[in-house]
Motif scaffolding. Structure first.
Motif, short mmCIF file in Angstrom:
data_model
loop_
_atom_site.label_atom_id
_atom_site.label_comp_id
_atom_site.label_asym_id
_atom_site.label_seq_id
_atom_site.Cartn_x
_atom_site.Cartn_y
_atom_site.Cartn_z
N SER A 85 -17.16 18.61 4.84
CA SER A 85 -17.48 19.98 4.41
C SER A 85 -18.88 20.05 3.83
O SER A 85 -19.62 21.02 4.09
N ALA A 86 -19.27 19.04 3.06
CA ALA A 86 -20.62 19.01 2.48
C ALA A 86 -21.67 18.93 3.57
O ALA A 86 -22.70 19.62 3.51
N ARG A 87 -21.44 18.11 4.57
CA ARG A 87 -22.40 17.99 5.67
C ARG A 87 -22.50 19.29 6.44
O ARG A 87 -23.59 19.72 6.83
N LEU A 88 -21.36 19.95 6.67
CA LEU A 88 -21.38 21.21 7.40
C LEU A 88 -22.10 22.30 6.62
O LEU A 88 -22.80 23.13 7.20
N ALA A 89 -21.96 22.28 5.29
CA ALA A 89 -22.61 23.28 4.44
C ALA A 89 -24.12 23.10 4.41
O ALA A 89 -24.86 24.05 4.25
N HIS A 90 -24.59 21.84 4.60
CA HIS A 90 -26.03 21.55 4.52
C HIS A 90 -26.72 21.62 5.86
O HIS A 90 -27.95 21.64 5.92
N VAL A 113 0.85 -1.18 0.00
CA VAL A 113 0.00 0.00 0.00
C VAL A 113 0.89 1.24 0.00
O VAL A 113 1.80 1.36 0.83
N ASP A 114 0.66 2.13 -0.95
CA ASP A 114 1.33 3.43 -0.96
C ASP A 114 0.61 4.28 0.08
O ASP A 114 -0.43 4.89 -0.19
N LEU A 115 1.14 4.29 1.28
CA LEU A 115 0.47 4.91 2.41
C LEU A 115 0.30 6.42 2.22
O LEU A 115 -0.74 6.98 2.57
N GLU A 116 1.29 7.07 1.66
CA GLU A 116 1.18 8.51 1.44
C GLU A 116 0.03 8.82 0.48
O GLU A 116 -0.80 9.70 0.74
N HIS A 117 -0.06 8.09 -0.61
CA HIS A 117 -1.14 8.28 -1.58
C HIS A 117 -2.49 7.94 -0.94
O HIS A 117 -3.46 8.69 -1.10
N ALA A 118 -2.55 6.83 -0.22
CA ALA A 118 -3.81 6.41 0.42
C ALA A 118 -4.24 7.44 1.46
O ALA A 118 -5.44 7.75 1.57
N PHE A 119 -3.30 7.98 2.21
CA PHE A 119 -3.62 8.99 3.22
C PHE A 119 -4.17 10.25 2.56
O PHE A 119 -5.22 10.78 2.97
N ASP A 120 -3.48 10.74 1.52
CA ASP A 120 -3.93 11.94 0.82
C ASP A 120 -5.33 11.75 0.24
O ASP A 120 -6.20 12.62 0.37
N ARG A 121 -5.56 10.59 -0.39
CA ARG A 121 -6.86 10.30 -0.99
C ARG A 121 -7.96 10.22 0.08
O ARG A 121 -9.04 10.78 -0.07
N THR A 122 -7.65 9.56 1.19
CA THR A 122 -8.62 9.41 2.28
C THR A 122 -8.94 10.76 2.91
O THR A 122 -10.12 11.08 3.17
N MET A 123 -7.93 11.58 3.17
CA MET A 123 -8.17 12.89 3.78
C MET A 123 -8.96 13.80 2.84
O MET A 123 -9.85 14.54 3.28
N ALA A 124 -8.68 13.75 1.53
CA ALA A 124 -9.44 14.55 0.57
C ALA A 124 -10.91 14.13 0.56
O ALA A 124 -11.81 14.97 0.53
N GLY A 125 -11.15 12.82 0.62
CA GLY A 125 -12.53 12.33 0.67
C GLY A 125 -13.25 12.75 1.93
O GLY A 125 -14.42 13.15 1.89
N LEU A 126 -12.55 12.66 3.06
CA LEU A 126 -13.16 13.08 4.32
C LEU A 126 -13.43 14.58 4.34
O LEU A 126 -14.48 15.03 4.81
#
Length: 113
Positions: A103-108, A85-98
């Protein structure tokens, strides 16, 4: 924190553990055994966090908490390595998704008045 440096350091220590286990036991840990070891470390960490909050005695003090956090980070780095697992890539992808999801929930959600 340089993740690549930490990963290389973790892999080197993992290699030393493998060598030691081969000498002492004639075998190395499987990925499943390594995961079980990590679970034990997480349990130890939970007790130390409770101690840090004053809910348990902590004869090891702050140094024990720091040590266990480092042990858990080492285990995560090695588990990522063992499972390719490319942990750096997985971390960046996971944090972007979160970020997007939260942010969408907070906006609504309207603030309570």
């Amino acid at each position: 924190m340089d993740l690549d440096r930490l990963k290389h350091q973790a892999i080197r220590i993992h290699g030393l553990y493998d060598e030691l286990n081969r000498r002492e036991r004639g075998r190395v840990w499987t990925r499943s055994e390594f995961m079980l070891g990590f679970m034990g470390d997480v349990g130890d960490l939970a007790k130390l966090v409770m101690a840090e909050e004053g809910a348990r005695a902590n004869p090891g003090g702050r140094a024990a908490l720091e040590h266990e956090l480092a042990d858990c980070l080492w285990s995560v780095l090695i588990l990522a390595h063992l499972h390719n697992v490319d942990l750096e890539h997985a971390f960046d992808r996971t944090m972007a998704g979160l970020d997007k999801k939260i942010s969408a929930r907070l906006a609504h959600e309207a603030p309570a008045t």
